[in-house]
Design a protein around this motif. Structure first.
Motif, PDB file in Angstrom:
ATOM      1  N   LEU A  69      23.260  -5.376  -5.772  1.00  0.00           N
ATOM      2  CA  LEU A  69      22.123  -5.064  -4.921  1.00  0.00           C
ATOM      3  C   LEU A  69      21.085  -6.441  -4.428  1.00  0.00           C
ATOM      4  O   LEU A  69      20.277  -6.311  -3.713  1.00  0.00           O
ATOM      5  CB  LEU A  69      21.073  -4.173  -5.823  1.00  0.00           C
ATOM      6  N   ARG A  70      21.603  -7.412  -4.894  1.00  0.00           N
ATOM      7  CA  ARG A  70      20.898  -8.524  -4.632  1.00  0.00           C
ATOM      8  C   ARG A  70      19.455  -8.503  -4.986  1.00  0.00           C
ATOM      9  O   ARG A  70      18.424  -9.035  -4.116  1.00  0.00           O
ATOM     10  CB  ARG A  70      21.311  -8.721  -3.018  1.00  0.00           C
ATOM     11  N   LEU A  71      19.225  -8.222  -6.294  1.00  0.00           N
ATOM     12  CA  LEU A  71      17.676  -8.447  -6.491  1.00  0.00           C
ATOM     13  C   LEU A  71      17.318  -9.444  -7.108  1.00  0.00           C
ATOM     14  O   LEU A  71      18.115 -10.384  -7.735  1.00  0.00           O
ATOM     15  CB  LEU A  71      17.713  -7.357  -7.632  1.00  0.00           C
ATOM     16  N   ARG A  72      16.113  -9.899  -6.466  1.00  0.00           N
ATOM     17  CA  ARG A  72      15.664 -11.150  -6.709  1.00  0.00           C
ATOM     18  C   ARG A  72      15.417 -11.231  -8.250  1.00  0.00           C
ATOM     19  O   ARG A  72      15.481 -12.523  -9.060  1.00  0.00           O
ATOM     20  CB  ARG A  72      14.304 -11.356  -6.001  1.00  0.00           C
ATOM     21  N   GLY A  73      14.963 -10.000  -8.613  1.00  0.00           N
ATOM     22  CA  GLY A  73      14.406 -10.279 -10.342  1.00  0.00           C
ATOM     23  C   GLY A  73      15.644 -10.463 -11.079  1.00  0.00           C
ATOM     24  O   GLY A  73      15.519 -10.867 -12.447  1.00  0.00           O
ATOM     25  N   GLY A  74      16.949 -10.207 -10.760  1.00  0.00           N
ATOM     26  CA  GLY A  74      18.031 -10.442 -11.540  1.00  0.00           C
ATOM     27  C   GLY A  74      18.259  -8.861 -12.444  1.00  0.00           C
ATOM     28  O   GLY A  74      17.757  -8.007 -11.928  1.00  0.00           O
ATOM     29  N   ALA A  75      18.928  -9.271 -13.489  1.00  0.00           N
ATOM     30  CA  ALA A  75      19.350  -8.263 -14.338  1.00  0.00           C
ATOM     31  C   ALA A  75      17.954  -7.483 -15.298  1.00  0.00           C
ATOM     32  O   ALA A  75      17.870  -6.300 -15.369  1.00  0.00           O
ATOM     33  CB  ALA A  75      20.285  -8.777 -15.522  1.00  0.00           C
ATOM     34  N   ARG A  76      16.862  -8.621 -15.090  1.00  0.00           N
ATOM     35  CA  ARG A  76      15.707  -7.937 -15.761  1.00  0.00           C
ATOM     36  C   ARG A  76      15.117  -6.693 -14.850  1.00  0.00           C
ATOM     37  O   ARG A  76      14.769  -5.573 -15.524  1.00  0.00           O
ATOM     38  CB  ARG A  76      14.844  -8.985 -15.569  1.00  0.00           C
ATOM     39  N   VAL A  77      15.134  -6.786 -13.840  1.00  0.00           N
ATOM     40  CA  VAL A  77      14.381  -5.778 -12.847  1.00  0.00           C
ATOM     41  C   VAL A  77      15.289  -4.494 -13.134  1.00  0.00           C
ATOM     42  O   VAL A  77      14.865  -3.493 -13.058  1.00  0.00           O
ATOM     43  CB  VAL A  77      14.380  -6.181 -11.352  1.00  0.00           C
ATOM     44  N   VAL A  78      16.696  -4.627 -13.143  1.00  0.00           N
ATOM     45  CA  VAL A  78      17.666  -3.473 -13.098  1.00  0.00           C
ATOM     46  C   VAL A  78      17.219  -2.614 -14.644  1.00  0.00           C
ATOM     47  O   VAL A  78      17.207  -1.654 -14.541  1.00  0.00           O
ATOM     48  CB  VAL A  78      19.037  -4.105 -13.169  1.00  0.00           C
ATOM     49  N   GLY A  79      17.175  -3.497 -15.887  1.00  0.00           N
ATOM     50  CA  GLY A  79      16.872  -3.136 -16.902  1.00  0.00           C
ATOM     51  C   GLY A  79      15.454  -2.435 -16.773  1.00  0.00           C
ATOM     52  O   GLY A  79      15.279  -1.360 -17.338  1.00  0.00           O
ATOM     53  N   TYR A  80      14.684  -2.906 -15.975  1.00  0.00           N
ATOM     54  CA  TYR A  80      13.363  -2.288 -15.794  1.00  0.00           C
ATOM     55  C   TYR A  80      13.408  -1.037 -15.130  1.00  0.00           C
ATOM     56  O   TYR A  80      12.727   0.123 -15.496  1.00  0.00           O
ATOM     57  CB  TYR A  80      12.560  -3.193 -14.971  1.00  0.00           C
ATOM     58  N   ALA A  81      14.390  -0.988 -14.071  1.00  0.00           N
ATOM     59  CA  ALA A  81      14.734   0.292 -13.361  1.00  0.00           C
ATOM     60  C   ALA A  81      15.276   1.172 -14.092  1.00  0.00           C
ATOM     61  O   ALA A  81      14.939   2.569 -14.212  1.00  0.00           O
ATOM     62  CB  ALA A  81      15.382  -0.083 -12.119  1.00  0.00           C
ATOM     63  N   MET A  82      16.155   0.964 -15.146  1.00  0.00           N
ATOM     64  CA  MET A  82      16.882   1.901 -15.860  1.00  0.00           C
ATOM     65  C   MET A  82      15.861   2.597 -17.171  1.00  0.00           C
ATOM     66  O   MET A  82      16.266   3.641 -17.480  1.00  0.00           O
ATOM     67  CB  MET A  82      18.111   1.013 -16.589  1.00  0.00           C
ATOM     68  N   ALA A  83      14.957   1.610 -17.508  1.00  0.00           N
ATOM     69  CA  ALA A  83      14.147   2.193 -18.504  1.00  0.00           C
ATOM     70  C   ALA A  83      13.211   3.352 -17.767  1.00  0.00           C
ATOM     71  O   ALA A  83      12.760   4.198 -18.374  1.00  0.00           O
ATOM     72  CB  ALA A  83      13.180   1.186 -18.729  1.00  0.00           C
TER      73      ALA A  83
END
Length: 124
Positions: free
Chosen positions: A28-42
């Motif tokens: 997804l080319r997220l700047r935040g990286g895995a962190r943001v994805v984890g945040y989204a998943m949460a």
DNA sequence: CATCTGACGACCG
DNA sequence: GCGGTCGCCAGAT
């Protein structure tokens, strides 16, 4: 914040396969990286058929609160993704978003922000 | 506005 | 192989 793109990608994960937060982030080319994805998943909304349990940590490791980790392991094993102790054999079950999910947009502009560090840290 | 936390990842010891 | 630390971003207090 709408994590629709993340949820959409997660829903593309075929049964019996898994992917990592990092893969989703890079896809997804997220700047935040895995962190943001984890945040989204949460914040994954329930009732939308989002296979959140197919999203694991790097190396096939399970990273999450106990209640969810236990459920995740059970769901994955049910789908045919056995756990080797506390992790999964990514060699066999790793699923790449690019391969499975076709991108409608042929080209996307890099959302990279001109953020850079002033000087290299002593961390060498 | 400053600080801490969080369902991560990579690196170091 | 495991645990601790740093870096990253967003949201909450």
């Amino acid at each position: 914040m709408s994590w629709d793109p993340v949820y959409r990608l997660v829903k593309q994960i075929p049964r019996g396969r898994v992917t990592t937060y990092g893969e989703l982030a890079k896809s997804l080319r997220l700047r935040g990286g895995a962190r943001v994805v984890g945040y989204a998943m949460a914040a994954t909304p329930r009732g939308r058929g989002i296979p959140w349990h197919r999203v694991i940590g790097a190396g096939g490791k399970v990273t999450m609160p106990e209640p969810h980790a236990s459920l995740q392991r059970r769901l994955l094993s049910t789908e045919g993704v056995p756990f080797e102790g506390a992790r999964i054999d990514m060699k066999l079950y790793a699923w790449s978003p690019k391969s499975g999910a076709k991108s409608h947009a042929k080209s996307r502009k890099p959302k990279r922000k001109p953020t850079r560090r002033v000087a290299p840290k002593s961390r060498v």
